[in-house]
Design an enzyme around this catalytic site. Structure first.
Site, PDB file in Angstrom:
ATOM      1  N   LYS A   1       0.818  -1.221   0.000  1.00 20.03           N
ATOM      2  CA  LYS A   1       0.000   0.000   0.000  1.00 20.03           C
ATOM      3  C   LYS A   1       0.852   1.270   0.000  1.00 20.03           C
ATOM      4  CE  LYS A   1      -3.933  -2.122   2.342  1.00 20.03           C
ATOM      5  NZ  LYS A   1      -5.283  -2.163   1.850  1.00 20.03           N
TER       6      LYS A   1
ATOM      7  N   GLU B   1      -3.514   6.702   8.104  1.00 20.90           N
ATOM      8  CA  GLU B   1      -4.353   7.410   7.138  1.00 20.90           C
ATOM      9  C   GLU B   1      -5.391   8.209   7.897  1.00 20.90           C
ATOM     10  OE1 GLU B   1      -6.469   5.024   4.206  1.00 20.90           O
ATOM     11  OE2 GLU B   1      -4.590   4.563   3.213  1.00 20.90           O
TER      12      GLU B   1
ATOM     13  N   HIS C   1     -15.673  -3.634   7.290  1.00 20.56           N
ATOM     14  CA  HIS C   1     -14.829  -3.214   6.164  1.00 20.56           C
ATOM     15  C   HIS C   1     -14.741  -4.242   5.041  1.00 20.56           C
ATOM     16  CE1 HIS C   1     -13.828   0.203   8.507  1.00 20.56           C
ATOM     17  NE2 HIS C   1     -13.150  -0.458   9.395  1.00 20.56           N
TER      18      HIS C   1
ATOM     19  N   ARG D   1      -6.067  -8.077  -9.746  1.00 21.31           N
ATOM     20  CA  ARG D   1      -6.646  -9.404 -10.044  1.00 21.31           C
ATOM     21  C   ARG D   1      -8.105  -9.231 -10.425  1.00 21.31           C
ATOM     22  NH1 ARG D   1      -9.860  -9.180  -5.622  1.00 21.31           N
ATOM     23  NH2 ARG D   1      -8.894  -8.396  -3.736  1.00 21.31           N
TER      24      ARG D   1
HETATM   25  P1  ADP Z   1      -8.119  -4.043   2.753  1.00 22.78           P
HETATM   26  O1  ADP Z   1      -7.098  -4.021   1.645  1.00 22.78           O
HETATM   27  O2  ADP Z   1      -7.595  -4.623   4.037  1.00 22.78           O
HETATM   28  O3  ADP Z   1      -9.458  -4.613   2.340  1.00 22.78           O
HETATM   29  P2  ADP Z   1      -8.771  -1.266   2.176  1.00 22.78           P
HETATM   30  O4  ADP Z   1      -7.690  -0.256   2.216  1.00 22.78           O
HETATM   31  O5  ADP Z   1      -9.187  -1.771   0.823  1.00 22.78           O
HETATM   32  O6  ADP Z   1      -8.367  -2.511   3.113  1.00 22.78           O
HETATM   33  O7  ADP Z   1     -10.069  -0.724   2.926  1.00 22.78           O
HETATM   34  C1  ADP Z   1     -11.195  -1.522   3.169  1.00 22.78           C
HETATM   35  C2  ADP Z   1     -12.335  -0.657   3.677  1.00 22.78           C
HETATM   36  O8  ADP Z   1     -11.975  -0.007   4.895  1.00 22.78           O
HETATM   37  C3  ADP Z   1     -12.749   0.487   2.751  1.00 22.78           C
HETATM   38  O9  ADP Z   1     -13.656   0.080   1.759  1.00 22.78           O
HETATM   39  C4  ADP Z   1     -13.389   1.461   3.729  1.00 22.78           C
HETATM   40  O10 ADP Z   1     -14.693   1.047   4.088  1.00 22.78           O
HETATM   41  C5  ADP Z   1     -12.502   1.315   4.947  1.00 22.78           C
HETATM   42  N1  ADP Z   1     -11.409   2.309   4.920  1.00 22.78           N
HETATM   43  C6  ADP Z   1     -10.138   2.106   4.510  1.00 22.78           C
HETATM   44  N2  ADP Z   1      -9.403   3.228   4.609  1.00 22.78           N
HETATM   45  C7  ADP Z   1     -10.228   4.193   5.088  1.00 22.78           C
HETATM   46  C8  ADP Z   1     -10.068   5.574   5.428  1.00 22.78           C
HETATM   47  N3  ADP Z   1      -8.900   6.193   5.303  1.00 22.78           N
HETATM   48  N4  ADP Z   1     -11.165   6.239   5.884  1.00 22.78           N
HETATM   49  C9  ADP Z   1     -12.357   5.617   6.047  1.00 22.78           C
HETATM   50  N5  ADP Z   1     -12.558   4.327   5.767  1.00 22.78           N
HETATM   51  C10 ADP Z   1     -11.513   3.600   5.297  1.00 22.78           C
END
Ligand code: ADP
Length: 506
Positions: free
Chosen positions: A116, A200, A235, A292
């Site tokens: 990331k 973040e 999430h 993917r």
């Molecule tokens: P992973 O790769 O572990 O699935 P992601 O970065 O794709 O994690 O985030 C998954 C979910 O978490 C997002 O769809 C959102 O709902 C929440 N999320 C992630 N980062 C943030 C953020 N900075 N602010 C608010 N919600 C977040």
């Protein structure tokens, strides 16, 4: 085109890829673990080989064994599906070295986007807006405190190698910052063998909107429009739809252009997804890239009429994308529900076991991607998603109507499933209005759960009626008062007699 392809996966996605291969006249080679001998993907493939014992680390993640099987079976390419080895750059490289085509991006793109922190940096360098955050891994608590003071709480601690919500911690105040960083580090080390975490800004009530992109080895990159993925529990997505209910033509154009720019930044090839978070003011930020095929690809296929898996096979074979951006249409509306073997009444605990009856809905506008059948035993070792139900309609309301009907027709007996949860969800006024963000399910779950609990009680009662009616019909057949009808299934009797009749008999 390839003549033989090995599918290094299991479950519904293996079935999906096998079906695409068969459509194209490609022979499919399945692999399976000892726990998956009776799986649908094994039954449907042209060839099937055991890759090892039940634990994924010894079978679906056993890179050497999978490559050996590919070579021995004469497969020219490997489709990794999603999860398992699909985003593993080392495996993609090993495939490249062995002369086997990895159906996905090149290993260097996988490596770059798999982390990331690196992917955020690559995006920033290319003018793609990212969620505000630290640009390096956290090495001191003081730096973390400084970032939090600058952006304000709440903040998110995230694992750089993260995925599937692992290594992610929400921090509401400075008090819990140190323990959250430690917890995320530990979790990430255990899951990914990498303890790097960063911070973040936590966006309040965002939408998760992602763009399907596709690149080929001739330098073409297009997007296949968006998917709204804000319906999440912890999430993780539980329902997705396309188009997004909040999308406007102007925002779609802007986000689509940025998605293509993001993919061009890494000369991306094959299918990928650019995930964005969209805030209340409709500012959007790059979240991550999934390198993917996604679980939710069917809704994009339904609205664009493009078969993404067939395109993956063609592009991996060296062909160019056979259409331009302007030729890609987005027609009607599609919704997908992820059907899990889990107990919605018991905090969605996985519920493996024997499925006594598995009966899929059908009719216009309905698509099933399933890994189960009547008599299938869901193993305990893997992700409990057993099927996906996708519905298409000319409008959002038409798609919702079809989804409501399809969920009512869907029957899974013998194990608990997420069906009652989905039935309640697609009737919720906020979902009907298209008015929901990633926070919605956190708040609505208690209300939804009283609804699905009532429904589960109703259906349990119906099931008891079915059994009673079945016994009654069987008794009649046995004494020859009615014409025998072959095997008496409770379901058939239910359909034939109807509820009124069963009630009367009781
Ligand atoms: P992973 O790769 O572990 O699935 P992601 O970065 O794709 O994690 O985030 C998954 C979910 O978490 C997002 O769809 C959102 O709902 C929440 N999320 C992630 N980062 C943030 C953020 N900075 N602010 C608010 N919600 C977040």
């Amino acid at each position: 085109m390839f003549k033989k392809v090995l599918i290094a996966n299991r479950g519904e996605i293996a079935v999906r890829v096998i079906r695409a291969c068969r459509d194209l006249g490609i022979k499919s080679v399945a692999i399976y673990s000892e726990a998956d001998r009776n799986s649908l993907h094994v039954q449907l493939a042209d060839f099937a080989y055991c890759a090892g014992p039940a634990p994924s680390s010894e079978s679906y993640l056993n890179q050497r064994r999978i490559l050996d099987l590919a070579i021995a079976s004469g497969a020219e390419a490997i489709h990794p599906g999603y999860g398992f080895l699909s985003e593993n750059s080392k495996f993609a490289k090993e495939c490249e070295k062995s002369g086997i085509v990895f159906i996905g991006p090149r290993s260097d793109a996988l490596q770059l986007m798999g982390d990331k922190l690196t992917s955020r940096k690559t995006m920033m360098d290319n003018g793609v807006p990212v969620v505000p955050g630290t640009d390096k891994a956290i090495t001191s608590l003081d730096d973390a405190k400084k970032f939090a003071a600058q952006y304000g709480y709440p903040i998110l601690v995230k694992a750089s190698a993260g995925g599937g919500g692992k290594g992610m911690r929400l921090v509401e105040s400075e008090k819990s910052l140190a323990s959250a960083i430690e917890g995320a580090r530990r979790e990430s080390e255990k899951a990914f063998g990498n303890s790097d975490v960063y911070l973040e800004k936590y966006l309040e009530e965002p939408h998760h909107i992602e763009f399907q992109i596709f690149g080929d080895s001739h330098g073409n990159i297009v997007h296949l429009y968006e998917r709204e993925c804000s319906m999440q529990r912890r999430h993780q997505k539980v329902l997705e739809e396309s188009p997004s209910p909040i999308m406007t033509g102007e925002l779609r154009k802007k986000m689509g252009d940025v998605a293509v720019r993001a993919a061009k930044a890494v000369n991306y090839t094959n299918a990928g997804t650019i995930e964005f978070l969209v805030d209340k003011q409709r500012n959007f930020y790059f979240l991550e890239m999934n390198t993917r095929l996604q679980v939710e690809h069917p809704i994009t296929e339904l609205v664009t009429d493009i078969d993404i898996v067939k395109l993956q096979l063609a592009v991996a074979h060296g062909e160019a994308i056979p259409f331009s951006q302007s030729a890609i249409k987005q027609l009607g509306h599609a919704i997908e529900c992820r059907i899990y073997a889990e107990d919605p009444e018991n905090d969605f605990l996985p519920c493996p076991g024997l499925i006594k009856e598995f009966s899929l809905p059908s009719g216009p506008g309905i698509r099933n991607d399933e890994a189960a059948y009547s008599g299938y035993e869901v193993p305990i070792h893997y992700d409990p998603m057993i099927a996906k139900l996708s519905c298409w309609g000319e409008s959002r309301m038409a798609a919702i109507g079809t989804m409501q009907r399809a969920l009512n027709e869907y029957t899974i007996l013998g194990i608990k499933s997420s069906l009652p949860f989905h039935r309640a969800l697609v009737r919720h006024p906020k979902f009907l209005k298209g008015d929901y963000t990633t926070n919605f399910l956190n708040e609505a779950l208690p209300e939804l759960s009283s609804e699905f609990q009532a429904e589960i009680k109703d259906r349990d009662f119906e099931e008891a009626l079915l059994v009673a009616a079945g016994i009654e019909a069987f008794r009649k057949e046995a004494i020859g008062r009615e014409r025998p009808q072959g095997r008496v299934s409770a379901r058939r009797v239910w359909i034939q007699t109807g509820r009124q009749e069963s009630l009367r008999r009781l």
